[in-house]
Motif scaffolding. Structure first.
Motif, PDB file in Angstrom:
ATOM      1  N   ARG A  13       0.855  -1.200   0.000  1.00 39.99           N
ATOM      2  CA  ARG A  13       0.000   0.000   0.000  1.00 39.99           C
ATOM      3  C   ARG A  13       0.885   1.241   0.000  1.00 39.99           C
ATOM      4  N   VAL A  14       0.621   2.122  -0.953  1.00 40.99           N
ATOM      5  CA  VAL A  14       1.482   3.298  -1.151  1.00 40.99           C
ATOM      6  C   VAL A  14       0.615   4.555  -1.158  1.00 40.99           C
ATOM      7  N   ALA A  15       1.145   5.620  -0.562  1.00 37.69           N
ATOM      8  CA  ALA A  15       0.507   6.946  -0.699  1.00 37.69           C
ATOM      9  C   ALA A  15       1.372   7.761  -1.640  1.00 37.69           C
ATOM     10  N   GLN A  30      12.600  11.491  -9.491  1.00 39.64           N
ATOM     11  CA  GLN A  30      13.222  10.367 -10.190  1.00 39.64           C
ATOM     12  C   GLN A  30      13.668   9.350  -9.153  1.00 39.64           C
ATOM     13  N   ARG A  31      13.321   8.098  -9.359  1.00 36.79           N
ATOM     14  CA  ARG A  31      13.670   7.080  -8.361  1.00 36.79           C
ATOM     15  C   ARG A  31      15.188   6.949  -8.265  1.00 36.79           C
ATOM     16  N   PRO A  32      15.681   7.015  -7.017  1.00 38.28           N
ATOM     17  CA  PRO A  32      17.130   7.053  -6.845  1.00 38.28           C
ATOM     18  C   PRO A  32      17.809   5.722  -7.160  1.00 38.28           C
ATOM     19  N   GLY A  34      19.687   2.389  -6.776  1.00 41.19           N
ATOM     20  CA  GLY A  34      19.643   1.367  -5.732  1.00 41.19           C
ATOM     21  C   GLY A  34      18.240   0.871  -5.441  1.00 41.19           C
ATOM     22  N   LYS A  35      17.196   1.646  -5.837  1.00 41.09           N
ATOM     23  CA  LYS A  35      15.809   1.197  -5.630  1.00 41.09           C
ATOM     24  C   LYS A  35      15.350   0.458  -6.873  1.00 41.09           C
ATOM     25  N   PRO A  36      14.357  -0.428  -6.747  1.00 33.80           N
ATOM     26  CA  PRO A  36      13.790  -1.018  -7.958  1.00 33.80           C
ATOM     27  C   PRO A  36      13.316   0.098  -8.901  1.00 33.80           C
ATOM     28  N   TRP A  41      10.673   7.961 -13.428  1.00 29.88           N
ATOM     29  CA  TRP A  41      10.043   9.088 -12.739  1.00 29.88           C
ATOM     30  C   TRP A  41       8.736   8.633 -12.097  1.00 29.88           C
ATOM     31  N   GLU A  42       8.417   9.286 -10.981  1.00 24.71           N
ATOM     32  CA  GLU A  42       7.222   8.895 -10.215  1.00 24.71           C
ATOM     33  C   GLU A  42       6.692  10.101  -9.454  1.00 24.71           C
ATOM     34  N   LEU A  43       5.540   9.885  -8.837  1.00 22.29           N
ATOM     35  CA  LEU A  43       4.990  10.894  -7.935  1.00 22.29           C
ATOM     36  C   LEU A  43       5.619  10.666  -6.571  1.00 22.29           C
ATOM     37  N   PRO A  44       6.033  11.726  -5.894  1.00 24.63           N
ATOM     38  CA  PRO A  44       6.636  11.529  -4.581  1.00 24.63           C
ATOM     39  C   PRO A  44       5.674  10.795  -3.631  1.00 24.63           C
ATOM     40  N   GLY A  45       6.224   9.971  -2.774  1.00 31.23           N
ATOM     41  CA  GLY A  45       5.397   9.219  -1.828  1.00 31.23           C
ATOM     42  C   GLY A  45       6.100   7.942  -1.438  1.00 31.23           C
ATOM     43  N   GLY A  46       5.392   7.061  -0.768  1.00 31.43           N
ATOM     44  CA  GLY A  46       6.007   5.791  -0.377  1.00 31.43           C
ATOM     45  C   GLY A  46       5.023   4.923   0.387  1.00 31.43           C
ATOM     46  N   LYS A  47       5.562   3.876   0.992  1.00 31.60           N
ATOM     47  CA  LYS A  47       4.699   2.854   1.602  1.00 31.60           C
ATOM     48  C   LYS A  47       3.980   3.388   2.841  1.00 31.60           C
ATOM     49  N   ILE A  48       2.759   2.892   3.009  1.00 33.10           N
ATOM     50  CA  ILE A  48       1.948   3.268   4.174  1.00 33.10           C
ATOM     51  C   ILE A  48       2.276   2.298   5.307  1.00 33.10           C
ATOM     52  N   ARG A  60       4.103  12.224   5.988  1.00 33.16           N
ATOM     53  CA  ARG A  60       5.411  11.764   6.475  1.00 33.16           C
ATOM     54  C   ARG A  60       6.384  11.574   5.308  1.00 33.16           C
ATOM     55  N   GLU A  61       5.920  10.878   4.257  1.00 32.19           N
ATOM     56  CA  GLU A  61       6.804  10.606   3.115  1.00 32.19           C
ATOM     57  C   GLU A  61       7.261  11.906   2.448  1.00 32.19           C
ATOM     58  N   LEU A  62       6.342  12.865   2.294  1.00 28.82           N
ATOM     59  CA  LEU A  62       6.720  14.093   1.591  1.00 28.82           C
ATOM     60  C   LEU A  62       7.680  14.927   2.430  1.00 28.82           C
ATOM     61  N   GLU A  82      -0.783  -4.334 -11.001  1.00 29.65           N
ATOM     62  CA  GLU A  82       0.000  -5.551 -10.776  1.00 29.65           C
ATOM     63  C   GLU A  82       1.311  -5.469 -11.544  1.00 29.65           C
ATOM     64  N   TYR A  83       2.413  -5.484 -10.783  1.00 29.52           N
ATOM     65  CA  TYR A  83       3.755  -5.549 -11.378  1.00 29.52           C
ATOM     66  C   TYR A  83       4.179  -7.018 -11.413  1.00 29.52           C
ATOM     67  N   PRO A  84       5.280  -7.314 -12.138  1.00 25.51           N
ATOM     68  CA  PRO A  84       5.700  -8.725 -12.214  1.00 25.51           C
ATOM     69  C   PRO A  84       5.892  -9.358 -10.837  1.00 25.51           C
ATOM     70  N   VAL A 124       7.949   7.500 -17.040  1.00 24.20           N
ATOM     71  CA  VAL A 124       7.326   7.420 -15.708  1.00 24.20           C
ATOM     72  C   VAL A 124       6.942   5.960 -15.436  1.00 24.20           C
ATOM     73  N   LEU A 125       6.866   5.613 -14.148  1.00 23.11           N
ATOM     74  CA  LEU A 125       6.475   4.243 -13.783  1.00 23.11           C
ATOM     75  C   LEU A 125       5.138   3.902 -14.431  1.00 23.11           C
ATOM     76  N   PRO A 126       4.950   2.634 -14.837  1.00 21.84           N
ATOM     77  CA  PRO A 126       3.695   2.274 -15.523  1.00 21.84           C
ATOM     78  C   PRO A 126       2.441   2.675 -14.746  1.00 21.84           C
ATOM     79  N   ALA A 127       2.455   2.495 -13.419  1.00 23.66           N
ATOM     80  CA  ALA A 127       1.247   2.803 -12.648  1.00 23.66           C
ATOM     81  C   ALA A 127       1.063   4.298 -12.426  1.00 23.66           C
ATOM     82  N   THR A 128       2.020   5.090 -12.872  1.00 25.22           N
ATOM     83  CA  THR A 128       1.929   6.544 -12.701  1.00 25.22           C
ATOM     84  C   THR A 128       1.355   7.203 -13.957  1.00 25.22           C
ATOM     85  N   GLU A 129       1.246   6.420 -15.030  1.00 25.41           N
ATOM     86  CA  GLU A 129       0.693   6.999 -16.261  1.00 25.41           C
ATOM     87  C   GLU A 129      -0.800   7.351 -16.133  1.00 25.41           C
TER      88      GLU A 129
END
Ligand code: 8DG
Length: 323
Positions: A13-15, A30-32, A34-36, A41-48, A60-62, A82-84, A124-129
């Motif tokens: 779950r991501v916000a 831009q995803r730094p 070392g991360k998958p 490019w993505e929208l800023p945020g992260g796991k809940i 918190r993430e922002l 759904e990612y691989p 951009v990440l597929p789910a960000t389109e």
């Protein structure tokens, strides 16, 4: 299960924040390294985290990623991709006010982009389109009410007034036209509505009570909930697809068509549904959260309800009278 078969994918779950300036510019990061998906490019945020609400996780993430303190954010669309290797539930939120100047605190590059144009960064990440596409949808959706040939001139004048004051998406829907929904006289009225919309660079969708060919001439089709089952058998029409829904069953059925947006209501009392109990804002937000696409609130909507609608997860408001 046979040996070696795959286990269920982790569900994350991501916000994610659509950080929007008043002029419409949107912040991407831009995803730094070392991360998958590094470099995408993505929208800023992260796991809940387990004890957090979506908006708490977002704030918190922002703060962690960008050094900003969010002062106004609303839930927008919850979208499952759904990612691989994982299934990601993306809780997209709009962020329209914050303190501090965003800066990459995790060595990530940042860019302000115009989401209505082709992106100047990429990919951009597929789910960000999808959210970048949805952002192009106007936040007011006006339904026509020309009523009859006698009232056509005044109806068109009213429509032009609304277009001149900024409405950019119109649904051609005439329930009461005396000669019926496919009449030649109504087609002429439709052509006038379409010409007006073109003049103001507004898009025009056609309600499915009218001939499908009219929608093909316009910018898309708006399905009544009762037309959803039949729509599976229709040839796909180009342009936007909107669907009206009133309850969770209809919403599930509409999802199978992967519409660009839904219209859900009626949320408040409205003269077009006398005596029918309204959904109310709580039920609206619970249903909208499960739609997977932007949702307009309909029923008793006006500029006075716009902020309330967005704070309950609406993309915007739809209506006939007060828009
Ligand atoms: N933040 C964000 N994540 C996205 C977007 N689109 C998208 O598919 N995702 C996916 C990528 C990741 O699988 C997941 C976010 O996880 P993440 O690894 O960035 O989360 P996090 O910041 O908490 O990272 P960490 O704790 O694992 O370091 O969501 C998006 O636009 N923004």
């Amino acid at each position: 299960m046979s040996e070696g078969s795959t286990h269920a994918k982790p569900y994350i779950r991501v916000a994610a924040g659509l950080i929007l300036k008043a002029d419409g510019q949107l912040l991407l990061g831009q995803r730094p390294v070392g991360k998958p998906w590094e470099g995408w490019w993505e929208l800023p945020g992260g796991k809940i985290e387990a004890d957090e609400t979506v908006l708490q996780a977002l704030a918190r993430e922002l703060h962690e990623e960008l050094g900003i303190a969010v002062t106004h954010s609303t839930r927008w669309v919850t979208y499952i991709h759904e990612y691989p290797k994982t299934i990601v539930e993306l809780n997209f939120c709009r962020v329209t006010a914050w303190e501090g100047e965003p800066h990459g605190r995790e060595n990530q590059a940042l860019a302000w982009v115009d989401p209505t144009q082709d992106l100047t960064v990429g990919p951009v990440l597929p789910a960000t389109e999808p959210p970048l596409r949805w952002l192009r949808l106007p936040d007011h959706y006006l339904l026509t009410q020309l009523r009859s040939p006698e009232q056509l001139a005044s109806g068109l004048a009213q429509l032009e007034q609304r277009l001149a004051s900024g409405v950019r998406m119109v649904q051609f829907r005439e329930r009461d036209w005396p000669e019926g929904p496919s009449a030649d006289s109504l087609y002429e009225a439709f052509c006038q509505v379409l010409a007006l919309c073109r003049r103001y660079q507004a898009c025009c969708l056609v309600n499915s009570r009218h001939p499908i060919e009219w929608a093909q001439q316009a910018d898309g089709l708006h399905l009544r909930s009762t037309d959803v089952p039949a729509a599976h058998t229709w040839a796909q029409s180009p342009g936007l697809l909107g669907v009206s829904v009133h309850n969770s069953g209809q919403l599930r059925a509409a999802q199978s068509l992967e519409p660009d947006f839904m219209v859900l209501g009626h949320v408040l009392e409205t003269p077009s549904h006398p005596g029918k109990p309204p959904l109310g804002w709580e039920a609206f937000s619970q249903l909208a959260e499960t739609a997977g696409c932007p949702v307009y609130a309909i029923g008793g909507q006006s500029d006075a309800t716009f902020a309330t609608a967005q704070s309950h997860g609406a993309h915007g408001i739809a209506g006939i009278r007060q828009l």
